[in-house]
Design a protein around this motif. Structure first.
Motif, PDB file in Angstrom:
ATOM      1  N   MET A   1       6.106 -12.401  22.093  1.00  0.00           N
ATOM      2  CA  MET A   1       6.515 -13.303  21.037  1.00  0.00           C
ATOM      3  C   MET A   1       7.525 -12.662  20.095  1.00  0.00           C
ATOM      4  O   MET A   1       8.244 -13.366  19.408  1.00  0.00           O
ATOM      5  N   GLN A   2       7.561 -11.336  20.059  1.00  0.00           N
ATOM      6  CA  GLN A   2       8.538 -10.629  19.238  1.00  0.00           C
ATOM      7  C   GLN A   2       8.839  -9.282  19.878  1.00  0.00           C
ATOM      8  O   GLN A   2       8.117  -8.833  20.752  1.00  0.00           O
ATOM      9  N   VAL A   3       9.898  -8.652  19.445  1.00  0.00           N
ATOM     10  CA  VAL A   3      10.273  -7.339  19.946  1.00  0.00           C
ATOM     11  C   VAL A   3       9.322  -6.329  19.301  1.00  0.00           C
ATOM     12  O   VAL A   3       9.291  -6.209  18.073  1.00  0.00           O
ATOM     13  N   PRO A   4       8.525  -5.609  20.107  1.00  0.00           N
ATOM     14  CA  PRO A   4       7.568  -4.655  19.535  1.00  0.00           C
ATOM     15  C   PRO A   4       8.269  -3.523  18.781  1.00  0.00           C
ATOM     16  O   PRO A   4       9.329  -3.049  19.193  1.00  0.00           O
ATOM     17  N   ASP A   5       7.666  -3.089  17.684  1.00  0.00           N
ATOM     18  CA  ASP A   5       8.215  -1.991  16.893  1.00  0.00           C
ATOM     19  C   ASP A   5       8.380  -0.728  17.723  1.00  0.00           C
ATOM     20  O   ASP A   5       9.288   0.069  17.488  1.00  0.00           O
ATOM     21  N   ALA A   6       7.525  -0.536  18.713  1.00  0.00           N
ATOM     22  CA  ALA A   6       7.606   0.656  19.562  1.00  0.00           C
ATOM     23  C   ALA A   6       8.947   0.731  20.293  1.00  0.00           C
ATOM     24  O   ALA A   6       9.452   1.824  20.552  1.00  0.00           O
ATOM     25  N   VAL A   7       9.529  -0.401  20.602  1.00  0.00           N
ATOM     26  CA  VAL A   7      10.822  -0.429  21.292  1.00  0.00           C
ATOM     27  C   VAL A   7      11.889   0.245  20.423  1.00  0.00           C
ATOM     28  O   VAL A   7      12.683   1.041  20.911  1.00  0.00           O
ATOM     29  N   TYR A   8      11.882  -0.058  19.143  1.00  0.00           N
ATOM     30  CA  TYR A   8      12.860   0.552  18.236  1.00  0.00           C
ATOM     31  C   TYR A   8      12.659   2.059  18.154  1.00  0.00           C
ATOM     32  O   TYR A   8      13.617   2.824  18.124  1.00  0.00           O
ATOM     33  N   HIS A   9      11.403   2.466  18.154  1.00  0.00           N
ATOM     34  CA  HIS A   9      11.098   3.897  18.075  1.00  0.00           C
ATOM     35  C   HIS A   9      11.483   4.618  19.374  1.00  0.00           C
ATOM     36  O   HIS A   9      12.139   5.660  19.343  1.00  0.00           O
ATOM     37  N   LEU A  10      11.098   4.052  20.495  1.00  0.00           N
ATOM     38  CA  LEU A  10      11.377   4.681  21.793  1.00  0.00           C
ATOM     39  C   LEU A  10      12.870   4.767  22.104  1.00  0.00           C
ATOM     40  O   LEU A  10      13.311   5.668  22.798  1.00  0.00           O
ATOM     41  N   MET A  11      13.646   3.826  21.596  1.00  0.00           N
ATOM     42  CA  MET A  11      15.071   3.775  21.926  1.00  0.00           C
ATOM     43  C   MET A  11      15.955   4.235  20.773  1.00  0.00           C
ATOM     44  O   MET A  11      17.147   3.968  20.760  1.00  0.00           O
ATOM     45  N   ARG A  12      15.394   4.964  19.818  1.00  0.00           N
ATOM     46  CA  ARG A  12      16.142   5.347  18.621  1.00  0.00           C
ATOM     47  C   ARG A  12      17.337   6.246  18.913  1.00  0.00           C
ATOM     48  O   ARG A  12      18.288   6.269  18.154  1.00  0.00           O
ATOM     49  N   HIS A  13      17.342   6.957  20.040  1.00  0.00           N
ATOM     50  CA  HIS A  13      18.464   7.833  20.378  1.00  0.00           C
ATOM     51  C   HIS A  13      19.282   7.277  21.549  1.00  0.00           C
ATOM     52  O   HIS A  13      20.013   8.004  22.198  1.00  0.00           O
ATOM     53  N   THR A  14      19.134   5.991  21.814  1.00  0.00           N
ATOM     54  CA  THR A  14      19.821   5.347  22.927  1.00  0.00           C
ATOM     55  C   THR A  14      20.950   4.468  22.405  1.00  0.00           C
ATOM     56  O   THR A  14      20.735   3.640  21.516  1.00  0.00           O
ATOM     57  N   ALA A  15      22.146   4.644  22.968  1.00  0.00           N
ATOM     58  CA  ALA A  15      23.284   3.793  22.609  1.00  0.00           C
ATOM     59  C   ALA A  15      23.251   2.563  23.507  1.00  0.00           C
ATOM     60  O   ALA A  15      23.872   2.522  24.563  1.00  0.00           O
ATOM     61  N   LEU A  16      22.483   1.578  23.099  1.00  0.00           N
ATOM     62  CA  LEU A  16      22.276   0.371  23.891  1.00  0.00           C
ATOM     63  C   LEU A  16      23.524  -0.502  23.875  1.00  0.00           C
ATOM     64  O   LEU A  16      24.042  -0.835  22.815  1.00  0.00           O
ATOM     65  N   LYS A  17      24.008  -0.888  25.074  1.00  0.00           N
ATOM     66  CA  LYS A  17      25.204  -1.742  25.182  1.00  0.00           C
ATOM     67  C   LYS A  17      24.847  -3.185  25.548  1.00  0.00           C
ATOM     68  O   LYS A  17      25.528  -4.119  25.156  1.00  0.00           O
ATOM     69  N   GLY A  18      23.789  -3.352  26.326  1.00  0.00           N
ATOM     70  CA  GLY A  18      23.368  -4.682  26.733  1.00  0.00           C
ATOM     71  C   GLY A  18      21.878  -4.830  26.545  1.00  0.00           C
ATOM     72  O   GLY A  18      21.132  -3.859  26.680  1.00  0.00           O
ATOM     73  N   CYS A  19      21.436  -6.033  26.220  1.00  0.00           N
ATOM     74  CA  CYS A  19      20.015  -6.277  25.989  1.00  0.00           C
ATOM     75  C   CYS A  19      19.663  -7.669  26.497  1.00  0.00           C
ATOM     76  O   CYS A  19      20.286  -8.651  26.092  1.00  0.00           O
ATOM     77  N   ASN A  20      18.676  -7.724  27.385  1.00  0.00           N
ATOM     78  CA  ASN A  20      18.235  -8.992  27.948  1.00  0.00           C
ATOM     79  C   ASN A  20      16.792  -9.234  27.525  1.00  0.00           C
ATOM     80  O   ASN A  20      15.881  -8.593  28.031  1.00  0.00           O
ATOM     81  N   LEU A  21      16.605 -10.148  26.597  1.00  0.00           N
ATOM     82  CA  LEU A  21      15.272 -10.515  26.118  1.00  0.00           C
ATOM     83  C   LEU A  21      14.935 -11.943  26.555  1.00  0.00           C
ATOM     84  O   LEU A  21      14.095 -12.603  25.950  1.00  0.00           O
ATOM     85  N   SER A  22      15.575 -12.398  27.618  1.00  0.00           N
ATOM     86  CA  SER A  22      15.391 -13.779  28.073  1.00  0.00           C
ATOM     87  C   SER A  22      14.020 -13.998  28.699  1.00  0.00           C
ATOM     88  O   SER A  22      13.337 -13.056  29.093  1.00  0.00           O
ATOM     89  N   SER A  23      13.658 -15.260  28.773  1.00  0.00           N
ATOM     90  CA  SER A  23      12.434 -15.710  29.446  1.00  0.00           C
ATOM     91  C   SER A  23      11.166 -15.097  28.871  1.00  0.00           C
ATOM     92  O   SER A  23      10.319 -14.576  29.595  1.00  0.00           O
ATOM     93  N   ASN A  24      11.061 -15.140  27.572  1.00  0.00           N
ATOM     94  CA  ASN A  24       9.849 -14.745  26.867  1.00  0.00           C
ATOM     95  C   ASN A  24       9.429 -15.928  26.002  1.00  0.00           C
ATOM     96  O   ASN A  24       9.850 -17.049  26.240  1.00  0.00           O
ATOM     97  N   VAL A  25       8.612 -15.678  25.023  1.00  0.00           N
ATOM     98  CA  VAL A  25       8.267 -16.725  24.058  1.00  0.00           C
ATOM     99  C   VAL A  25       8.628 -16.243  22.651  1.00  0.00           C
ATOM    100  O   VAL A  25       7.941 -16.518  21.683  1.00  0.00           O
ATOM    101  N   ILE A  26       9.750 -15.535  22.569  1.00  0.00           N
ATOM    102  CA  ILE A  26      10.218 -14.984  21.303  1.00  0.00           C
ATOM    103  C   ILE A  26      10.636 -16.117  20.372  1.00  0.00           C
ATOM    104  O   ILE A  26      11.381 -17.010  20.767  1.00  0.00           O
ATOM    105  N   THR A  27      10.136 -16.059  19.146  1.00  0.00           N
ATOM    106  CA  THR A  27      10.477 -17.092  18.170  1.00  0.00           C
ATOM    107  C   THR A  27      11.499 -16.598  17.153  1.00  0.00           C
ATOM    108  O   THR A  27      12.161 -17.405  16.519  1.00  0.00           O
ATOM    109  N   LYS A  28      11.591 -15.267  16.982  1.00  0.00           N
ATOM    110  CA  LYS A  28      12.587 -14.744  16.046  1.00  0.00           C
ATOM    111  C   LYS A  28      12.929 -13.295  16.368  1.00  0.00           C
ATOM    112  O   LYS A  28      12.144 -12.557  16.942  1.00  0.00           O
ATOM    113  N   ILE A  29      14.138 -12.937  15.975  1.00  0.00           N
ATOM    114  CA  ILE A  29      14.628 -11.565  16.097  1.00  0.00           C
ATOM    115  C   ILE A  29      14.613 -10.986  14.682  1.00  0.00           C
ATOM    116  O   ILE A  29      15.144 -11.610  13.765  1.00  0.00           O
ATOM    117  N   PRO A  30      14.028  -9.803  14.492  1.00  0.00           N
ATOM    118  CA  PRO A  30      13.989  -9.239  13.140  1.00  0.00           C
ATOM    119  C   PRO A  30      15.362  -8.750  12.681  1.00  0.00           C
ATOM    120  O   PRO A  30      16.189  -8.354  13.504  1.00  0.00           O
TER     121      PRO A  30
END
Length: 151
Positions: A1-30
């Motif tokens: 339903m939302q992007v888990p806080d752990a994702v931000y922590h685990l990827m804190r040193h990653t230069a993310l270029k693409g992100c696919n959060l499709s096909s979930n039940v996400i209601t909002k992006i923080p």
């Protein structure tokens, strides 16, 4: 339903270029999404249950492609007009009735917008058809039952 806080922590040193959060039940992006993933160029939020985007996403200075199709938007989020490098916006299969056509044309880098399968008002549909500064994909307009005065 939302992007888990752990994702931000685990990827804190990653230069993310693409992100696919499709096909979930996400209601909002923080709002912090834009801060944590500021280099992202391609964001897919399709097939969720979203109806708005935080204004902080305007800080995604490198974002070129945004897919918000198959969600619950009734209008284009205001932040899409402010994204400096956004060139391709997919917003098909939502519940969008009205579009601020002037703002769409003034968006800094926008080149292509897909608004197919939205219940656009006749005024918005006509205005969008007359736009020549960018490529807009529209479905043929369906007249709603309440618009047909011959019934």
């Amino acid at each position: 339903m939302q992007v888990p806080d752990a994702v931000y922590h685990l990827m804190r040193h990653t230069a993310l270029k693409g992100c696919n959060l499709s096909s979930n039940v996400i209601t909002k992006i923080p709002p912090k999404f834009a801060v944590k993933f500021s280099l992202i160029t391609d964001l897919n939020l399709s097939h969720n249950q979203m109806s708005k985007l935080p204004e902080e996403l305007a800080d995604l200075a490198e974002l070129e492609r945004l897919d918000i199709s198959h969600n619950a938007y009734i209008a284009l989020p205001h932040v899409v007009y402010k994204m400096p490098k956004l060139s391709h916006l997919q917003a098909q299969n939502n519940h969008i009735v009205d579009v601020e056509v002037e703002r769409l044309q003034e968006a800094p880098s926008l080149q292509e917008v897909d608004l197919q399968e939205n219940p656009l008002s006749s005024q918005s549909h006509s205005a969008l058809q007359s736009v020549t500064t960018l490529r807009i994909h529209l479905s043929p307009r369906q007249i709603e039952d309440w618009e047909d005065l011959t019934v």
